[in-house]
Design an enzyme around this catalytic site. Structure first.
Site: not given
Ligand code: 9MG
Length: 274
Positions: A219, A253
């Site tokens: 990110k 994730r």
């Molecule tokens: C779809 N998506 C993109 N970033 C995310 C994040 O940090 N958490 C979750 N649950 N979904 C995300």
């Protein structure tokens, strides 16, 4: 999926591999090619240690434009069906739309990952009816505008209060506690200082008695800290996953499944030692 969440409660971690099926994500040689490429990526992530593959057909990046329900269904359903037919990996659907949730679960997904925490009309009732686990994420604003000067007095307090209230609404509507996962939503309506503060105080979110999922992989908060483009954030992403594990997060994730899996295996082994 329910068994996986039970394991997390008893201190195991789980990895959710990211599978974006937006038009820019895979080769544009036609629908069949796109489904094939997405399936291959899902199988690769499973082989590298992903427990769940998170299939998303609408970008949630800052500035992203929304897509229609029909378009989103057309993108995710064939991919979910292909994964379900060819693998036993668990599948979550990354969506905020009840019609997409239904179509995805019908196609073989077993969890809803909603960056909007089921705030769309009918979303809570839909998930209660489907009987599947849900991930409730905090976001301030909406993807198109969320990074335009977000303000908080107490970011962790606000995120924590929001997640508790959404969990309460879900439980009241019939979603059992054990089907709820929460997520502080790094990068969603938070500037660098706010993301870092929230990360430092992640323990407070992890004390709320729900499994905590974090999405930090590649990110822009890492890009800002490291001053590196998105394809050079692997080490930062893995370091962040390890720190989040140490603060109590158990679901991750990520894009880089193999590296994250190795790092978290080490955390788990050390944590479990006597
Ligand atoms: C779809 N998506 C993109 N970033 C995310 C994040 O940090 N958490 C979750 N649950 N979904 C995300």
């Amino acid at each position: 999926m329910q068994q996986l969440l039970k394991n997390i409660h008893s201190d195991h971690f789980a990895i959710m591999g990211i599978l974006n099926v937006t038009p820019d994500s895979f080769s544009d040689g036609g629908k069949f090619d796109r489904v094939e490429a997405a399936l291959k990526h899902a199988l690769d992530m499973q082989a590298e240690g992903a427990d769940i593959v998170d299939v998303g057909g609408e970008s949630t990046r800052p500035g992203a434009e929304p897509v229609s329900e029909e378009q989103e269904i057309q993108r995710v359903v064939p991919v979910i069906e292909a994964i379900q037919e060819n693998s036993d990996v668990l599948i979550s659907v990354d969506t905020s739309k009840p019609a997409v949730m239904r179509a995805a679960i019908q196609a073989g997904a077993s969890m809803v990952n909603d960056v909007n925490a089921l705030q769309a009309d009918g979303a809570v009732e839909c998930c209660a009816d489907l009987g599947v686990p849900v991930c409730l994420m905090h976001m301030k604003g909406e993807p198109r505008t969320m990074q335009q000067n977000p303000e908080y007095e107490d970011v962790t307090g606000e995120v924590s209060g929001f997640l508790q209230e959404r969990a309460r609404v879900c439980v009241e509507a019939g979603i059992p506690n054990e089907n709820i996962v929460i997520d502080p939503g790094f990068g969603f309506g938070k500037n660098l200082d706010q993301n870092v503060t929230l990360f430092k105080q992640l323990n407070a979110i992890c004390k709320l008695n729900f499994p905590v999922l974090v999405g930090i992989s590649r990110k822009s908060m890492l890009g800002q800290i490291l001053d590196r483009p998105v394809d050079e954030r692997l080490v930062g992403s893995v370091a962040a996953a390890v720190m989040a594990y140490n603060k109590g997060a158990r679901l991750f994730r990520v894009h880089d499944v193999a590296a994250t899996h190795d790092a978290l295996k080490v955390c788990e082994a050390v944590d479990g030692a006597v």
